[in-house]
Design a protein around this motif. Structure first.
Motif, short mmCIF file in Angstrom:
data_model
loop_
_atom_site.label_atom_id
_atom_site.label_comp_id
_atom_site.label_asym_id
_atom_site.label_seq_id
_atom_site.Cartn_x
_atom_site.Cartn_y
_atom_site.Cartn_z
N UNK A 93 0.84 -1.20 0.00
CA UNK A 93 0.00 0.00 0.00
C UNK A 93 0.88 1.25 0.00
N UNK A 94 1.92 1.23 0.84
CA UNK A 94 2.84 2.37 0.90
C UNK A 94 3.55 2.55 -0.45
N UNK A 95 3.94 1.46 -1.06
CA UNK A 95 4.62 1.55 -2.37
C UNK A 95 3.71 2.21 -3.41
N UNK A 96 2.43 1.88 -3.38
CA UNK A 96 1.49 2.48 -4.33
C UNK A 96 1.28 3.96 -4.02
N UNK A 97 1.22 4.32 -2.72
CA UNK A 97 1.11 5.73 -2.34
C UNK A 97 2.30 6.53 -2.88
N UNK A 98 3.50 5.96 -2.75
CA UNK A 98 4.70 6.64 -3.25
C UNK A 98 4.68 6.76 -4.77
N UNK A 99 4.23 5.71 -5.42
CA UNK A 99 4.15 5.74 -6.89
C UNK A 99 3.24 6.87 -7.35
N UNK A 100 2.08 7.00 -6.71
CA UNK A 100 1.14 8.05 -7.09
C UNK A 100 1.69 9.44 -6.76
N UNK A 101 2.39 9.55 -5.64
CA UNK A 101 2.98 10.84 -5.27
C UNK A 101 3.93 11.35 -6.35
N UNK A 102 4.90 10.55 -6.70
CA UNK A 102 5.94 11.01 -7.60
C UNK A 102 5.47 11.01 -9.06
N UNK A 103 4.39 10.31 -9.35
CA UNK A 103 3.82 10.38 -10.70
C UNK A 103 3.13 11.71 -10.93
N UNK A 104 2.80 12.42 -9.84
CA UNK A 104 2.11 13.71 -9.97
C UNK A 104 3.02 14.80 -10.53
N UNK A 105 4.34 14.63 -10.38
CA UNK A 105 5.27 15.62 -10.91
C UNK A 105 5.56 16.78 -9.98
N UNK A 106 4.88 16.83 -8.83
CA UNK A 106 5.16 17.88 -7.84
C UNK A 106 4.98 17.30 -6.45
N UNK A 107 6.07 17.31 -5.68
CA UNK A 107 6.05 16.70 -4.35
C UNK A 107 6.67 17.68 -3.35
N UNK A 108 6.01 17.80 -2.20
CA UNK A 108 6.56 18.59 -1.11
C UNK A 108 7.39 17.67 -0.21
#
Length: 239
Positions: free
Chosen positions: A140-155
């Motif tokens: 689940x955490x791996x998928x959360x990270x994938x979606x985060x960095x796929x957005x192109x903008x991360x804080x």
């Protein structure tokens, strides 16, 4: 995963019991063809808001009346998160929420369970259970990270935290790095320091986009390490 959290003999007898009886499919389809010769009982300590309870799964064992030489049959035990563990999903959820959402240390939860409900749940057992729950939640955490960095903008930000290391004789300072997408999930990453190398382990190698952070020098060093502004654009904090 298996667990040695404790024996079901330690579940208090005064708790209410919720029983489930599992009958093999072959017996349900033709009950007259089978004779019950025993049963297997599995008990879990579980929790629902406001009460502990004992969940008992009874699996009768049958032999065939038509073919008595055939091996006895018993229904399969339902899957559970911790194999051979005695904590149900409700109790595991309560422990996790108590520790990470309500900021209740495990020793405090142990005292609450004992004083309010008369149930002994050792903090050592809870700690082992949390480790196994974390392992199960890693996809689940791996998928959360994938979606985060796929957005192109991360804080990104990092904050110091004291921790214990066996043999050190004193607390040491580590860091929790947080990655976040506005309106989305936050993921915490543990690191022994706050250098650029820690950031390099967090951000996927193929990431291209904007990192929003404070002015700490590790972010500028990371930008240079990853190819400069053409790949990593740094955005500052309004604060």
């Amino acid at each position: 995963w298996s667990s040695d959290v404790c024996s079901s003999d330690l579940i208090p007898e005064h708790l209410p019991v919720e029983e489930q009886i599992l009958i093999p499919t072959e017996v349900e389809e033709n009950p007259k063809a089978w004779r019950r010769i025993g049963e297997e009982v599995t008990e879990l300590l579980d929790y629902e808001p406001g009460r502990f309870l004992k969940k008992r799964c009874v699996r009768p064992t049958y032999v065939s009346r038509i073919e008595p030489d055939e091996a006895p049959i018993t229904a399969e035990l339902p899957e559970r998160l911790i194999l051979r563990g005695m904590y149900g999903s409700g109790l595991l959820s309560e422990i996790i929420i108590g520790k990470y959402a309500d900021h209740l240390p495990l020793d405090r939860q142990e005292k609450i369970f004992k004083s309010r409900y008369g149930v002994a749940v050792p903090k050592q057992s809870m700690s082992r259970a949390i480790d196994q729950v974390a392992y199960a939640l890693q996809p689940v955490v791996n998928e959360m990270l994938h979606q985060q960095f796929a957005s192109g903008r991360v804080q990104v930000d990092e904050t110091p935290i004291r921790y214990l290391e066996p043999g050190a004789g004193k607390t040491k300072q580590g860091y929790l790095w947080a990655t976040h997408v506005p309106g989305g999930d936050t993921v915490y990453h543990w690191g022994p320091g706050r250098s650029m190398s820690c950031l390099d382990k967090i951000v996927p190698k193929d990431f291209q986009g904007t990192l929003q952070s404070d002015g700490y020098v590790a972010y500028a060093a990371f930008q240079r390490h990853r190819g400069g502004p053409k790949r990593i654009l740094l955005a500052g904090c309004w604060a």
